[in-house]
Design a protein around this motif. Structure first.
Motif: not given
Length: 531
Positions: A425-445
């Protein structure tokens, strides 16, 4: 009239009562300010404030009410919520009349807290997908004008205004118990005060309390050590005194985030966060009320902040849990993100971003941030991040299920490419396709973490009459002579919190309690009040 606690709620109660002609005495365990003074100084207001109009923002009371009705639920009645919304523009003017400065400089990006160039911003989830169908988004976070986190400015101006009105403040004084007459009406307070202690003791108490608040706020071990010395001074030098109140007692002593036992009993899932407040947020105000039969509610509600911004570029990421499942619309307010992580995902979460988002974050983070936000962004972009050329590879490095992550990102990217509604449900203005490597996972636990702490504050408290601020007992009758305000009471933000709503409720509930208590009188009990 006696006010217990000299934060924003206590100062507003004292001001309102003094302006109505009451003789007001305020008690504070330390030197005043409480959690309000260490806050961001944001007051939630809308419906067409002067600052909104100056920024060219169109807002109505109806839109503000519709948004808050969905955000906070039925924690207060519809009538109370409408009154709050209808009066919020005048509330800002009332604060300005008492010296609190505001400004209509609108922040151009969605952020958890603006830098010193901006003092009006979207401080909640107004722009998020869930709320756009209910109310037109409008920025309602009115930040007191001052450098850094400006809670010190807001409280300082209120405190000065109260003293100009003749309010007396008795610092270094701890309320021990309430005095009642005929078994029900509250007629006074028994306190332990350092008023007559040697000057060196009062000075030591003041300095220890100051440093226990900051930098102790960020270093819990330091806070505990300093607070132990504060308690030792109180035990040795404080003198017990009974104070009489002819116009009632207002409890405005904050919440209970500093009391581990109360947190363990009422909200055990929230014990790993950073207590946002002072050591005086120990539930003492709430306990004073319950000891004379007061009812409580919403004690299990805690606001745990897991802000993903700044940098605003992170809004384009996808927040996932250990199974790779989407957690929430990433544009939601940080408390909603924190609650989702804690209650539904075991407190564990990672923000997936790709190379363009990382580049944008590095480029914009400093300019969008206060100093502490900049340090947190640095931590996330360095120590908090793992990367890989493939989604499966980065998932394995972070300890996230690879198949789950790939499935989540595939669904997200398909929606982004086709213009379909985002799966979360995120509004379109904030949506970005995630297609360009390298990919990162940021730990926000959510866990104890100096580099990326999770601030928390408690929201529940004593049940009050919503028309007067009088405390209700367990049989739903009001307790004569007893009032509560701010985080010692159930209020507008006690079910769900967005930035500015607690301070706004402190002003709203503090003024309500002060105005009614100034009119309260029980002449037949005055002679029975302890002197």
């Amino acid at each position: 009239m006696i006010v217990v606690g000299f934060g924003a709620a206590g100062a507003c109660a004292a001001l309102e009562a003094a302006e109505a002609g009451a003789d007001v005495l305020v008690l504070d365990r330390f030197d005043g300010g409480g959690a309000s003074a260490v806050s961001g100084g944001v007051v939630y207001a809308g419906g067409g404030t002067d600052q909104q109009r100056a920024a060219g923002v169109a807002d109505t009371v109806e839109d503000m009410y519709a948004y808050l009705e969905l955000e906070v639920g039925d924690v207060v009645s519809a009538e109370t919520l409408r009154a709050f919304c209808a009066g919020s523009a005048d509330m800002i003017r009332w604060l300005e009349r008492h010296g609190v400065p505001f400004e209509g400089s609108l922040c151009p990006v969605k952020t958890s807290y603006p830098n010193d160039d901006h003092y009006l911003y979207y401080s909640g989830s107004e722009c998020s997908g869930l709320f756009r169908g209910v109310a037109r988004p409008a920025p309602r976070g009115h930040r007191a004008k001052g450098r850094g986190t400006s809670g010190t400015v807001l409280f300082g101006r209120l405190a000065a205004a109260a003293r100009r009105r003749g309010v007396r403040v008795l610092p270094r004084t701890r309320a021990l118990r309430l005095v009642t007459a005929d078994g029900d009406a509250v007629t006074g307070v028994v306190v332990a005060t350092l008023r007559d202690a040697p000057r060196r003791v009062r000075t030591a108490h003041r300095l220890l309390a100051r440093y226990a608040t900051k930098p102790g706020l960020y270093v819990p071990v330091l806070r505990k050590a300093l607070h132990r010395r504060v308690v030792a001074l109180e035990r040795r030098y404080a003198r017990e005194v009974t104070l009489s109140a002819r116009r009632g007692v207002v409890l405005a002593a904050g919440g209970f985030v500093a009391d581990r036992e109360m947190l363990r009993r009422h909200a055990p899932a929230y014990r790993g966060g950073l207590p946002l407040g002072t050591p005086a947020d120990d539930g003492s105000g709430i306990r004073l009320g319950t000891e004379v039969g007061a009812a409580t509610a919403e004690l299990d509600r805690v606001s745990a902040w897991r802000f993903l911004t700044p940098p605003s570029a992170f809004l384009g990421g996808v927040l996932v849990d250990a199974a790779g499942r989407r957690v929430i619309d990433e544009s939601r307010y940080g408390a909603a993100v924190g609650e989702a992580l804690i209650t539904r995902h075991g407190g564990r979460g990672w923000l997936l971003v790709d190379a363009p988002i990382v580049r944008a974050a590095r480029r914009t983070a400093r300019g969008e941030s206060q100093w502490f936000q900049w340090l947190q962004a640095l931590y996330l972009l360095r120590r908090g991040r793992v990367s890989d050329r493939t989604l499966a590879g980065v998932a394995r490095r972070a300890g996230v299920d690879p198949d789950g992550l790939v499935a989540t990102v595939t669904a997200h990217n398909e929606a982004a490419a086709t213009g379909a509604v985002d799966p979360a449900g995120k509004p379109a203005e904030f949506v970005r396709p995630l297609t360009t490597p390298p990919f990162s996972l940021i730990d926000v636990s959510i866990r104890p973490n100096v580099g990326y702490p999770c601030p928390m504050l408690t929201l529940g408290g004593l049940v009050v009459d919503e028309g007067t601020g009088q405390v209700r007992d367990t049989e739903d009758s009001t307790i004569p002579g007893l009032y509560a305000a701010g985080r010692s009471a159930v209020g507008i933000c006690s079910r769900a919190y967005v930035s500015g709503l607690s301070l706004a409720d402190c002003v709203f509930s503090g003024r309500r309690a002060g105005a009614h208590s100034a009119r309260y009188s029980r002449p037949e009990l005055v002679e029975k009040s302890p002197q």
